[in-house]
Design a protein around this motif. Structure first.
Motif, PDB file in Angstrom:
ATOM      1  N   ARG A   1      -2.876  -3.159   6.424  1.00 49.69           N
ATOM      2  CA  ARG A   1      -3.367  -1.830   6.059  1.00 49.69           C
ATOM      3  C   ARG A   1      -4.666  -1.930   5.268  1.00 49.69           C
ATOM      4  O   ARG A   1      -4.826  -2.860   4.473  1.00 49.69           O
ATOM      5  CB  ARG A   1      -2.353  -1.119   5.155  1.00 49.69           C
TER       6      ARG A   1
ATOM      7  N   PHE B   1       4.096  -7.020  10.870  1.00 50.81           N
ATOM      8  CA  PHE B   1       3.505  -5.907  10.126  1.00 50.81           C
ATOM      9  C   PHE B   1       1.987  -5.808  10.360  1.00 50.81           C
ATOM     10  O   PHE B   1       1.273  -6.800  10.263  1.00 50.81           O
ATOM     11  CB  PHE B   1       3.810  -6.156   8.643  1.00 50.81           C
TER      12      PHE B   1
ATOM     13  N   TYR C   1       8.411  -3.327   0.111  1.00 56.13           N
ATOM     14  CA  TYR C   1       8.779  -2.670  -1.146  1.00 56.13           C
ATOM     15  C   TYR C   1       9.259  -1.225  -0.978  1.00 56.13           C
ATOM     16  O   TYR C   1       9.564  -0.537  -1.944  1.00 56.13           O
ATOM     17  CB  TYR C   1       7.599  -2.687  -2.135  1.00 56.13           C
ATOM     18  N   ILE C   2       9.311  -0.720   0.253  1.00 51.13           N
ATOM     19  CA  ILE C   2       9.713   0.678   0.420  1.00 51.13           C
ATOM     20  C   ILE C   2      11.181   0.839   0.006  1.00 51.13           C
ATOM     21  O   ILE C   2      12.036   0.042   0.413  1.00 51.13           O
ATOM     22  CB  ILE C   2       9.505   1.135   1.880  1.00 51.13           C
TER      23      ILE C   2
ATOM     24  N   GLU D   1       1.065  -6.028  -4.471  1.00 57.70           N
ATOM     25  CA  GLU D   1       1.020  -4.645  -3.989  1.00 57.70           C
ATOM     26  C   GLU D   1       2.391  -3.980  -4.168  1.00 57.70           C
ATOM     27  O   GLU D   1       3.423  -4.638  -4.107  1.00 57.70           O
ATOM     28  CB  GLU D   1       0.632  -4.630  -2.501  1.00 57.70           C
TER      29      GLU D   1
ATOM     30  N   VAL E   1       4.615   3.439  12.019  1.00 54.77           N
ATOM     31  CA  VAL E   1       5.235   2.592  10.995  1.00 54.77           C
ATOM     32  C   VAL E   1       6.735   2.492  11.249  1.00 54.77           C
ATOM     33  O   VAL E   1       7.298   1.401  11.365  1.00 54.77           O
ATOM     34  CB  VAL E   1       4.963   3.168   9.584  1.00 54.77           C
TER      35      VAL E   1
ATOM     36  N   ASN F   1       1.765  -9.112  -0.767  1.00 54.14           N
ATOM     37  CA  ASN F   1       2.072  -7.747  -0.321  1.00 54.14           C
ATOM     38  C   ASN F   1       3.468  -7.799   0.281  1.00 54.14           C
ATOM     39  O   ASN F   1       3.641  -7.920   1.482  1.00 54.14           O
ATOM     40  CB  ASN F   1       1.059  -7.268   0.721  1.00 54.14           C
ATOM     41  N   PRO F   2       4.489  -7.744  -0.589  1.00 52.40           N
ATOM     42  CA  PRO F   2       5.864  -7.881  -0.092  1.00 52.40           C
ATOM     43  C   PRO F   2       6.361  -6.569   0.493  1.00 52.40           C
ATOM     44  O   PRO F   2       5.729  -5.533   0.306  1.00 52.40           O
ATOM     45  CB  PRO F   2       6.636  -8.211  -1.376  1.00 52.40           C
TER      46      PRO F   2
ATOM     47  N   ALA G   1       9.720  -6.057   6.938  1.00 56.59           N
ATOM     48  CA  ALA G   1       8.412  -6.086   6.279  1.00 56.59           C
ATOM     49  C   ALA G   1       8.138  -4.790   5.515  1.00 56.59           C
ATOM     50  O   ALA G   1       7.164  -4.707   4.777  1.00 56.59           O
ATOM     51  CB  ALA G   1       7.304  -6.311   7.305  1.00 56.59           C
ATOM     52  N   LEU G   2       9.009  -3.793   5.705  1.00 57.75           N
ATOM     53  CA  LEU G   2       8.797  -2.500   5.052  1.00 57.75           C
ATOM     54  C   LEU G   2       9.697  -2.328   3.838  1.00 57.75           C
ATOM     55  O   LEU G   2       9.233  -2.044   2.744  1.00 57.75           O
ATOM     56  CB  LEU G   2       9.090  -1.352   6.036  1.00 57.75           C
TER      57      LEU G   2
HETATM   58  N1  GLN Z   1       2.310  -0.276   2.820  1.00 57.33           N
HETATM   59  C1  GLN Z   1       3.405  -0.244   3.722  1.00 57.33           C
HETATM   60  C2  GLN Z   1       3.455   1.126   4.369  1.00 57.33           C
HETATM   61  O1  GLN Z   1       2.760   2.003   3.994  1.00 57.33           O
HETATM   62  C3  GLN Z   1       4.685  -0.607   3.023  1.00 57.33           C
HETATM   63  C4  GLN Z   1       5.106  -2.014   3.095  1.00 57.33           C
HETATM   64  C5  GLN Z   1       4.085  -3.003   2.602  1.00 57.33           C
HETATM   65  O2  GLN Z   1       2.877  -2.868   2.665  1.00 57.33           O
HETATM   66  N2  GLN Z   1       4.462  -4.073   2.089  1.00 57.33           N
HETATM   67  O3  GLN Z   1       4.153   1.387   5.280  1.00 57.33           O
END
Ligand code: GLN
Length: 287
Positions: free
Chosen positions: A92, A89, A195-196, A247, A207, A192-193, A215-216
């Protein structure tokens, strides 16, 4: 020989046409990489044929929406430069704010002469863990990820940052025994696990096509299976009074507060926003 200025104008246009959100910035970054300079020079600069060919090859990759960070092989997160690569990942910018909360807490503790014990669950490249370790040098940081690619890359990044106070290991947050030797002793647990939610397929090809799905997507309809495991791990690992920072997606403020509330083990449960004002993280203190 072509001039850099016209090459850049043309490159920006091509990237814009390809839907790249920041075409000028990316064109300059790729040009600097092709020319092997930190920053592109101002004024009229002639570009040699080898450099122009190199630039064209990089540009074509970005035009095909390969992530800029994968092409450059690195990404800056707060004060650390991290190696990034396919299979792990890409960190961000919004996560820098999540790291900030963990750093502030660790710093406040360090100021009183105690060495903060910090855990980063689902560490990926090691972005949060290495930021805490380098910005709070007396902290002792443990980072784990379930992906062996991530563990390997975070280890490389830890070595490169010369942070001797961070340990990277293999660990799955859904394993109820992860980091069990630290049970009840952690001062700050940050994560920051993934979580989508299952149905929310990311729009950006960078992405959707390049970040590893593990990881998404957090698992389950609501994407909160892994975050639920992180909350459980936080209950187990944090000492009384320890801080939990996680997060989440902008729609997950209320449900993640509920997760923390239902354990009965947290107080001062709140949702905080990122720099764009979107709900971004759960912050709670272990009772
Ligand atoms: N923030 C990520 C995204 O926007 C989602 C997954 C994560 O950060 N854990 O794609």
């Amino acid at each position: 020989m072509p001039h850099l200025r016209s090459l850049l104008a043309d490159a920006s246009q091509r990237l814009a046409d390809a839907g790249v959100p920041s075409p000028d910035h990316d064109a300059r970054e790729l040009a600097a990489f092709a020319l092997d300079v930190d920053r592109i020079p101002v004024g009229e600069v002639e570009v040699g044929p080898d450099q122009a060919r190199r630039f064209e090859a990089l540009l074509a990759r970005r035009e095909a929406r390969e992530p800029l960070q994968h092409i450059l092989g690195s990404s800056v997160f707060r004060y650390v430069t991290l190696q990034v690569r396919a299979g792990v990942f890409v960190p961000r910018p919004e996560t820098e704010v999540v790291a900030q909360v963990a750093i502030d807490e660790a710093e406040a503790m360090a100021a009183t002469g105690r060495r903060p014990l910090v855990v980063d669950l689902c560490c990926g490249t090691g972005a949060i863990a290495l930021s805490v370790a380098t910005e709070v040098p007396t902290a002792v940081v443990h980072a784990v990820d379930t992906s062996l690619d991530a563990v390997q890359l975070a280890t490389i990044n830890a070595d490169a940052s010369h942070a001797a106070n961070v340990t990277v290991g293999h660990g799955d947050v859904t394993d109820p025994g992860v980091l069990a030797h630290l049970d009840g002793s952690v001062d700050v647990l940050v994560s920051n696990p993934p979580y989508i939610p299952a149905g929310a397929i990311p729009i950006d090809p960078e992405v959707r096509d390049y970040d590893p799905p593990s990881a998404l997507f957090g698992g389950g309809e609501d994407g909160l299976d892994v975050p639920r495991a992180v909350v459980a791990a936080a209950v187990r690992l944090l000492r009384p009074g320890g801080l939990f920072v996680m997060e989440h997606a902008d729609v997950q403020g209320a449900p993640t507060r509920e997760l923390a509330l239902r354990t009965g083990e947290f107080e001062s449960i709140e949702t905080r926003a990122d720099l764009t004002g979107r709900d971004r993280m759960l912050v709670a203190r272990r009772r």
